[in-house]
Write a protein that holds these residues in place. Structure first.
Motif, PDB file in Angstrom:
ATOM      1  N   ARG A 187       0.821  -1.460  -0.194  1.00  5.90           N
ATOM      2  CA  ARG A 187      -0.295  -0.142  -0.224  1.00  5.90           C
ATOM      3  C   ARG A 187       1.320   0.863   0.044  1.00  5.90           C
ATOM      4  NH1 ARG A 187      -1.005  -1.443   5.380  1.00  5.90           N
ATOM      5  NH2 ARG A 187       0.346   0.074   7.266  1.00  5.90           N
ATOM      6  N   ASP A 188       2.288   1.191   0.331  1.00 10.52           N
ATOM      7  CA  ASP A 188       3.170   2.491   0.438  1.00 10.52           C
ATOM      8  C   ASP A 188       3.315   2.799  -1.110  1.00 10.52           C
ATOM      9  OD1 ASP A 188       4.910  -0.043   0.626  1.00 10.52           O
ATOM     10  OD2 ASP A 188       5.894   1.062   0.304  1.00 10.52           O
ATOM     11  N   GLU A 189       2.963   1.976  -1.774  1.00  7.42           N
ATOM     12  CA  GLU A 189       3.430   2.093  -3.304  1.00  7.42           C
ATOM     13  C   GLU A 189       2.615   3.037  -4.040  1.00  7.42           C
ATOM     14  OE1 GLU A 189       6.214   1.665  -4.866  1.00  7.42           O
ATOM     15  OE2 GLU A 189       7.411   0.510  -3.066  1.00  7.42           O
ATOM     16  N   ILE A 190       1.288   2.706  -3.851  1.00  6.82           N
ATOM     17  CA  ILE A 190      -0.042   3.136  -3.963  1.00  6.82           C
ATOM     18  C   ILE A 190      -0.799   4.198  -2.923  1.00  6.82           C
ATOM     19  CG2 ILE A 190      -2.257   2.642  -5.036  1.00  6.82           C
ATOM     20  CD1 ILE A 190       0.175   1.206  -6.728  1.00  6.82           C
ATOM     21  N   PRO A 191      -0.480   5.716  -3.063  1.00  2.69           N
ATOM     22  CA  PRO A 191      -1.253   6.657  -2.319  1.00  2.69           C
ATOM     23  C   PRO A 191      -2.468   6.843  -2.631  1.00  2.69           C
ATOM     24  CG  PRO A 191       0.358   7.873  -3.695  1.00  2.69           C
ATOM     25  CD  PRO A 191       0.526   5.488  -3.480  1.00  2.69           C
ATOM     26  N   ASP A 192      -2.891   6.128  -3.725  1.00  2.00           N
ATOM     27  CA  ASP A 192      -4.275   6.894  -3.566  1.00  2.00           C
ATOM     28  C   ASP A 192      -4.604   5.606  -4.478  1.00  2.00           C
ATOM     29  OD1 ASP A 192      -7.067   7.944  -4.461  1.00  2.00           O
ATOM     30  OD2 ASP A 192      -6.146   9.661  -5.273  1.00  2.00           O
ATOM     31  N   PRO A 193      -5.503   4.883  -4.080  1.00  2.00           N
ATOM     32  CA  PRO A 193      -6.418   4.222  -4.322  1.00  2.00           C
ATOM     33  C   PRO A 193      -7.495   4.426  -5.458  1.00  2.00           C
ATOM     34  CG  PRO A 193      -7.245   3.664  -2.881  1.00  2.00           C
ATOM     35  CD  PRO A 193      -5.995   4.599  -2.605  1.00  2.00           C
ATOM     36  N   GLN A 194      -7.535   5.740  -5.262  1.00  2.00           N
ATOM     37  CA  GLN A 194      -9.153   6.455  -5.977  1.00  2.00           C
ATOM     38  C   GLN A 194      -8.106   6.624  -7.439  1.00  2.00           C
ATOM     39  OE1 GLN A 194     -11.162   4.047  -3.595  1.00  2.00           O
ATOM     40  NE2 GLN A 194     -11.696   5.271  -5.417  1.00  2.00           N
ATOM     41  N   ASN A 195      -7.479   6.195  -8.410  1.00  2.00           N
ATOM     42  CA  ASN A 195      -7.183   7.767  -8.942  1.00  2.00           C
ATOM     43  C   ASN A 195      -5.920   6.267 -10.072  1.00  2.00           C
ATOM     44  OD1 ASN A 195      -6.620   9.268 -10.864  1.00  2.00           O
ATOM     45  ND2 ASN A 195      -4.925  10.513  -9.740  1.00  2.00           N
ATOM     46  N   LEU A 196      -6.307   5.377  -9.925  1.00  2.20           N
ATOM     47  CA  LEU A 196      -5.386   4.334 -10.726  1.00  2.20           C
ATOM     48  C   LEU A 196      -6.181   4.675 -11.732  1.00  2.20           C
ATOM     49  CD1 LEU A 196      -5.265   1.573  -7.712  1.00  2.20           C
ATOM     50  CD2 LEU A 196      -3.699   3.244  -9.127  1.00  2.20           C
ATOM     51  N   ALA A 197      -5.532   4.422 -13.208  1.00  4.78           N
ATOM     52  CA  ALA A 197      -5.844   4.079 -14.969  1.00  4.78           C
ATOM     53  C   ALA A 197      -5.741   2.431 -15.236  1.00  4.78           C
ATOM     54  CB  ALA A 197      -4.542   4.498 -15.533  1.00  4.78           C
ATOM     55  N   MET A 198      -7.293   2.421 -15.626  1.00  7.83           N
ATOM     56  CA  MET A 198      -7.363   0.754 -15.622  1.00  7.83           C
ATOM     57  C   MET A 198      -7.783   0.448 -17.331  1.00  7.83           C
ATOM     58  SD  MET A 198     -10.211   1.035 -12.736  1.00  7.83           S
ATOM     59  CE  MET A 198     -10.377  -1.037 -12.615  1.00  7.83           C
ATOM     60  N   GLU A 263      -5.888  -8.794 -22.491  1.00  8.50           N
ATOM     61  CA  GLU A 263      -4.861  -8.388 -21.516  1.00  8.50           C
ATOM     62  C   GLU A 263      -5.175  -7.469 -20.818  1.00  8.50           C
ATOM     63  OE1 GLU A 263      -0.830  -7.937 -24.400  1.00  8.50           O
ATOM     64  OE2 GLU A 263      -2.907  -7.801 -25.677  1.00  8.50           O
ATOM     65  N   VAL A 264      -4.066  -7.608 -19.671  1.00  6.59           N
ATOM     66  CA  VAL A 264      -5.300  -6.470 -18.553  1.00  6.59           C
ATOM     67  C   VAL A 264      -4.174  -5.736 -17.367  1.00  6.59           C
ATOM     68  CG1 VAL A 264      -7.205  -6.378 -16.809  1.00  6.59           C
ATOM     69  CG2 VAL A 264      -6.872  -8.379 -18.074  1.00  6.59           C
ATOM     70  N   GLU A 265      -4.585  -4.515 -17.877  1.00 10.14           N
ATOM     71  CA  GLU A 265      -3.487  -3.357 -17.290  1.00 10.14           C
ATOM     72  C   GLU A 265      -4.277  -2.246 -16.049  1.00 10.14           C
ATOM     73  OE1 GLU A 265       0.363  -1.181 -17.362  1.00 10.14           O
ATOM     74  OE2 GLU A 265      -0.452  -1.834 -19.460  1.00 10.14           O
ATOM     75  N   ILE A 266      -3.783  -2.735 -14.883  1.00 10.59           N
ATOM     76  CA  ILE A 266      -3.880  -1.196 -14.078  1.00 10.59           C
ATOM     77  C   ILE A 266      -2.624  -0.687 -13.987  1.00 10.59           C
ATOM     78  CG2 ILE A 266      -5.030  -0.390 -11.449  1.00 10.59           C
ATOM     79  CD1 ILE A 266      -6.828  -2.919 -12.028  1.00 10.59           C
ATOM     80  N   GLY A 267      -2.506   0.864 -13.850  1.00 14.88           N
ATOM     81  CA  GLY A 267      -1.393   1.961 -13.231  1.00 14.88           C
ATOM     82  C   GLY A 267      -1.036   1.157 -11.861  1.00 14.88           C
ATOM     83  N   GLY A 268       0.479   0.691 -12.200  1.00 17.14           N
ATOM     84  CA  GLY A 268       1.640   0.751 -10.607  1.00 17.14           C
ATOM     85  C   GLY A 268       0.925  -0.489 -10.505  1.00 17.14           C
ATOM     86  N   LEU A 269       0.104  -1.615 -11.158  1.00 18.06           N
ATOM     87  CA  LEU A 269       0.032  -2.878 -10.275  1.00 18.06           C
ATOM     88  C   LEU A 269       0.315  -4.003 -11.470  1.00 18.06           C
ATOM     89  CD1 LEU A 269      -3.153  -2.189  -8.960  1.00 18.06           C
ATOM     90  CD2 LEU A 269      -1.114  -1.850  -7.753  1.00 18.06           C
TER      91      LEU A 269
END
Length: 280
Positions: A187-198, A263-269
């Protein structure tokens, strides 16, 4: 940190990504599971110099990024734009269903449609992995109970889901219908889980484009709601809904066929890839 589980099915080992290099963690922890996702253990792993860990060579399979969870909880119709495309009303409370633990596979494993399936669909979703026991948790404190985040493809057989009388779970729990990972990103790598591109592509064509900003219920609100209904245990996974662009919402609907590639992607994940097969 980006934590992984690598190896053949049933024999996965814990690992950590060091840039593009996979490092073995089995000298420090037994697995990536509820027993190893508490803050104290994650802090110890974070303090390790990755270059001191053994390098994993070759191209091993990556399994689901967490194991040993007591439940895999799913939230339905949680994006305002997805609800609109399906013609559904905005829910007053989070819609909850379960995905069977036996449906969970690695991010690059095949998705195998069950016999007779003609309505298998895709759904890119943000997965939330619980790190410590959560009961009656407030929204203000909810994210402190998260170990990390991951990509989930909530594969769904729509005929089973909507026409076989009963719970959505019928169309959500088929074997292989829960690719999870490749990484558990702490979670320290994802400061805001409500702003992730999908995003999600099928055969190279963009089907879903979205952002967690359009969730109806935020990650914190979901944890507050669920922890008021049941105890969330370390390692439990919550998948939080999908943005628009699912096959069911197209006019006419479009569903998966044997040989299709998702192919499935979420920014930072990270990014997933699955080929579609048919069960024998």
């Amino acid at each position: 940190m980006r934590l992984v589980r690598y190896g053949d099915v049933g024999n996965e080992k814990p690992g950590m990504m060091d840039g593009d290099t996979l490092r073995d963690l089995s000298g420090h922890i037994a697995d990536i599971s509820g027993d190893t996702l508490d803050d104290a253990t994650l802090d110890k792993l974070r303090a390790i110099d990755p270059s001191t860990l053994p390098e994993v060579t070759g191209n091993p399979r990556l399994g689901a990024c967490v194991t040993g969870f007591s439940k895999f909880l799913c939230i339905g119709l949680n994006y305002s734009d997805h609800a609109a495309e399906t013609g559904a009303a905005i829910p007053e409370h989070p819609i909850l269903f379960f995905k069977a633990n036996s449906a969970i596979v690695g991010a690059f494993d095949d998705v195998v449609m069950p016999r007779g399936s003609t309505h298998t669909d895709w759904e890119v979703e943000l997965g939330v992995v619980i790190g410590k026991t959560a009961k009656y948790v407030s929204k203000a404190d909810a994210l402190d109970y998260v170990a990390g985040y991951c990509v989930v493809n909530d594969v769904s057989e729509r005929h089973f889901q909507t026409k076989l009388t009963g719970q959505w779970t019928k169309g959500k729990s088929c074997d292989t219908f829960g690719p999870t990972g490749p990484y558990l990103v702490t979670r320290d790598e994802i400061p805001d889980p409500q702003n992730l591109a999908m995003e999600l592509d099928v055969n190279g064509k963009r089907m879903q484009t979205g952002n967690t900003a359009t969730m109806i219920f935020t990650v914190a609100e979901i944890i507050e709601h669920l922890s008021g209904l049941m105890t969330l245990h370390p390692g439990d996974v919550i998948t939080t809904g999908t943005p628009p662009g699912v096959g069911m919402g197209m006019k006419p609907p479009v569903y998966l066929n044997v040989g299709d590639v998702m192919e499935v992607e979420i920014g930072g994940l990270g990014r997933q890839r699955q080929e579609v097969k048919m069960d024998a």
